[in-house]
Design a protein around this motif. Structure first.
Motif, PDB file in Angstrom:
ATOM      1  N   THR A 205       4.062  11.678  -4.389  1.00 24.42           N
ATOM      2  CA  THR A 205       2.648  11.292  -4.294  1.00 24.42           C
ATOM      3  C   THR A 205       2.508   9.773  -4.376  1.00 24.42           C
ATOM      4  N   TRP A 206       3.255   9.176  -5.301  1.00 21.46           N
ATOM      5  CA  TRP A 206       3.222   7.701  -5.391  1.00 21.46           C
ATOM      6  C   TRP A 206       3.758   7.083  -4.090  1.00 21.46           C
ATOM      7  N   ALA A 207       4.828   7.666  -3.562  1.00 25.95           N
ATOM      8  CA  ALA A 207       5.406   7.125  -2.313  1.00 25.95           C
ATOM      9  C   ALA A 207       4.378   7.217  -1.176  1.00 25.95           C
ATOM     10  N   TRP A 208       3.664   8.313  -1.127  1.00 21.71           N
ATOM     11  CA  TRP A 208       2.613   8.507  -0.111  1.00 21.71           C
ATOM     12  C   TRP A 208       1.517   7.468  -0.307  1.00 21.71           C
ATOM     13  N   GLY A 209       1.202   7.183  -1.552  1.00 20.16           N
ATOM     14  CA  GLY A 209       0.221   6.135  -1.850  1.00 20.16           C
ATOM     15  C   GLY A 209       0.722   4.775  -1.373  1.00 20.16           C
ATOM     16  N   LEU A 210       2.005   4.502  -1.613  1.00 23.36           N
ATOM     17  CA  LEU A 210       2.572   3.238  -1.109  1.00 23.36           C
ATOM     18  C   LEU A 210       2.447   3.175   0.415  1.00 23.36           C
ATOM     19  N   GLN A 211       2.644   4.312   1.056  1.00 22.17           N
ATOM     20  CA  GLN A 211       2.509   4.331   2.521  1.00 22.17           C
ATOM     21  C   GLN A 211       1.078   4.036   2.956  1.00 22.17           C
ATOM     22  N   ARG A 212       0.112   4.411   2.142  1.00 25.27           N
ATOM     23  CA  ARG A 212      -1.278   4.060   2.465  1.00 25.27           C
ATOM     24  C   ARG A 212      -1.473   2.548   2.268  1.00 25.27           C
ATOM     25  N   GLY A 213      -0.740   1.984   1.303  1.00 24.19           N
ATOM     26  CA  GLY A 213      -0.741   0.529   1.164  1.00 24.19           C
ATOM     27  C   GLY A 213      -0.163  -0.122   2.416  1.00 24.19           C
ATOM     28  N   VAL A 214       0.898   0.476   2.954  1.00 25.48           N
ATOM     29  CA  VAL A 214       1.500  -0.042   4.192  1.00 25.48           C
ATOM     30  C   VAL A 214       0.495   0.078   5.343  1.00 25.48           C
ATOM     31  N   GLY A 237      10.372   2.604  -9.022  1.00 29.88           N
ATOM     32  CA  GLY A 237      11.451   2.270  -8.078  1.00 29.88           C
ATOM     33  C   GLY A 237      11.920   3.500  -7.316  1.00 29.88           C
ATOM     34  N   LYS A 238      11.856   4.652  -7.979  1.00 30.57           N
ATOM     35  CA  LYS A 238      12.176   5.907  -7.284  1.00 30.57           C
ATOM     36  C   LYS A 238      11.170   6.097  -6.143  1.00 30.57           C
ATOM     37  N   ALA A 239       9.896   5.843  -6.469  1.00 30.96           N
ATOM     38  CA  ALA A 239       8.844   5.985  -5.450  1.00 30.96           C
ATOM     39  C   ALA A 239       9.007   4.947  -4.338  1.00 30.96           C
ATOM     40  N   LEU A 252      11.972  -3.948   4.201  1.00 38.08           N
ATOM     41  CA  LEU A 252      12.951  -4.291   3.172  1.00 38.08           C
ATOM     42  C   LEU A 252      12.639  -3.444   1.944  1.00 38.08           C
ATOM     43  N   VAL A 253      13.664  -2.890   1.314  1.00 36.16           N
ATOM     44  CA  VAL A 253      13.436  -1.998   0.179  1.00 36.16           C
ATOM     45  C   VAL A 253      14.198  -2.532  -1.042  1.00 36.16           C
ATOM     46  N   VAL A 254      13.471  -2.664  -2.153  1.00 35.45           N
ATOM     47  CA  VAL A 254      14.095  -3.133  -3.388  1.00 35.45           C
ATOM     48  C   VAL A 254      13.804  -2.140  -4.518  1.00 35.45           C
ATOM     49  N   PRO A 255      14.653  -1.119  -4.658  1.00 37.30           N
ATOM     50  CA  PRO A 255      14.506  -0.218  -5.801  1.00 37.30           C
ATOM     51  C   PRO A 255      15.142  -0.907  -7.007  1.00 37.30           C
ATOM     52  N   HIS A 256      14.329  -1.214  -8.007  1.00 32.08           N
ATOM     53  CA  HIS A 256      14.825  -1.964  -9.165  1.00 32.08           C
ATOM     54  C   HIS A 256      15.076  -0.996 -10.317  1.00 32.08           C
ATOM     55  N   GLN A 257      16.333  -0.938 -10.752  1.00 26.65           N
ATOM     56  CA  GLN A 257      16.701  -0.087 -11.899  1.00 26.65           C
ATOM     57  C   GLN A 257      16.073   1.296 -11.738  1.00 26.65           C
ATOM     58  N   SER A 258      16.308   1.885 -10.560  1.00 26.11           N
ATOM     59  CA  SER A 258      15.596   3.119 -10.201  1.00 26.11           C
ATOM     60  C   SER A 258      16.253   4.374 -10.758  1.00 26.11           C
TER      61      SER A 258
END
Ligand code: GTR
Length: 398
Positions: A205-214, A237-239, A252-258
């Motif tokens: 759900t968070w990832a989908w929200g990030l996609q709405r940010g995109v 970071g998982k999201a 570009l993807v930066v998963p930090h301490q995911s």
């Protein structure tokens, strides 16, 4: 190669074969070799994606239309940055459904800039101590009142000075981090055309929200074309990784301490296991994933395959050497195991051993598109990480 095999996604976890090693990204679930980029794009990439949706994160709804409401445009950091606050409404949902309050900070001196998009857990006003930043309803309801509490974490001045922007919102805008599928946006999508056990969990759900940010950033003329980076720390970071894997508009993807459920594989992970994470955070995943607790070797996927879905786009896995729970060593195996997919695309993924640390130079000569970067820290984000992340972004986003 065999394009006729169906993905393993319809098997029950207990019926799946045990595969102790990380599954080969370039061999399909049906055992066929992936020999070309076309094979990858048409068959392997979609089947890996479906397997993650089915077994791990759950299926999210299709891309909705959005309506963007601009709330204010102003300047911050003594006029060096422009702040635009927008609310993203999901057009197909009722007016009282969740919406995303996105704060976008961009360098005032540039017409366009690359932008890092990331979820924050302090409220947008935690990023800098400036009364111009709105304390959103979600932040207020979550009891987040302190301005600038995360200023040394986001390092906004440093980003702006180096020509980058930052776009951010609070994850509870879209789904509060609680084991309750009815308190966020998911309650509006209980008719997804898949079995309910495979409905999206909170990370999806968070990832989908990030996609709405995109979606919003793609329409924003101040955001550089091919200049959208996604970053997130730990659960966020998982999201970020999931969004980057699913959405090719992310450059570009930066998963930090995911950690687990992020870059770190479930197989041979002696830190946070599937059993531990699904027990502590049952809502993060779908309801199929817990069945792999105690038997990660039966997962048809592992996290290196999520990294490989980012290919050929650049990915920098940033880790704390003392952040044991995220298992940086095992995360490095994951990053390295995705390299053949970059190679298939004719791109350099791993250079040397794929690891840079501390003050090691991050230059076009020393890194490729896949990198793990470590600092001597525990579970945190700070200026030292941003120096390295912006060096990596300078190589790949300009
Ligand atoms: C921990 C969890 C990790 C990580 C972390 C965080 O408790 O076990 O997977 O997500 O929380 O988000 O800080």
């Amino acid at each position: 190669m065999d394009h006729t095999t169906s993905p393993a996604e319809y098997l029950a976890p207990s019926a799946l074969p045990a595969q102790p090693a990380l599954p080969d990204p370039l061999v399909t679930f049906g055992g066929g070799d992936v020999e070309t980029v076309t094979d990858w794009k048409q068959h392997r990439r979609p089947e890996i994606r479906r397997a993650f949706e089915h077994y791990v994160y759950g299926y999210a709804p299709a891309r909705p239309s959005i309506d963007i409401e601009t709330k204010q445009t102003t300047t911050v950091l003594d006029g060096r940055a422009t702040l635009t606050e927008r609310t993203i409404h999901i057009a197909e949902l009722p007016a009282d459904a969740p919406s995303i309050d996105l704060a976008v900070f961009t360098p005032a001196t540039r017409d366009t800039a690359p932008v890092f998009l990331g979820l924050n857990n302090t409220g947008n006003h935690g990023v800098i101590d400036d009364s111009a930043v709105t304390i959103t309803d979600t932040a207020a309801e979550s009891g987040l009142e302190d301005r600038g509490v995360a200023s040394e974490y986001w390092c906004l001045e440093q980003l702006i000075d180096r020509g980058y922007g930052l776009a951010t919102f609070h994850p509870a805008d879209i789904d509060p981090d609680r084991d309750d599928p009815t308190d966020g946006i998911r309650q509006y999508y209980d008719d997804l055309p898949v079995p309910s056990v495979a409905h999206w969990g909170t990370i999806a759900t968070w990832a989908w929200g990030l996609q709405r940010g995109v979606d919003a950033l793609s329409e924003d003329r101040t955001v550089e074309t091919d200049g959208i980076a996604v970053i997130g720390h730990s659960r966020l970071g998982k999201a970020a990784l999931l969004a980057g894997a699913l959405d090719e508009r992310i450059d570009l993807v930066v998963p930090h301490q995911s950690g687990t459920g992020g870059v770190t594989p479930a197989r041979d992970n002696d830190q946070e296991t599937i059993a531990a994470i699904t027990e502590a955070f049952p809502h993060w995943f779908n309801d199929v994933f817990p069945a792999f607790g105690g038997r990660p070797e039966r997962l048809p996927v592992d996290q290196h395959l999520l990294v490989s879905l980012v290919a050929p786009r650049p990915l920098m896995d940033t880790e704390g050497a003392r952040d044991y729970w995220t298992n940086p060593g095992r995360a490095l195996d994951s990053v390295r195991a995705a390299d053949p997919v970059y190679e298939l695309h004719g791109e350099t993924g791993i250079v040397n051993d794929g690891l840079r640390s501390g003050d090691d130079a991050i230059t076009p000569e020393t890194v490729g598109r896949l990198l793990q970067y470590r600092r001597e820290t525990a579970h945190t984000l700070n200026r030292g990480y941003w120096d390295a992340i912006l060096d990596f972004a300078d190589i790949h986003l300009s």
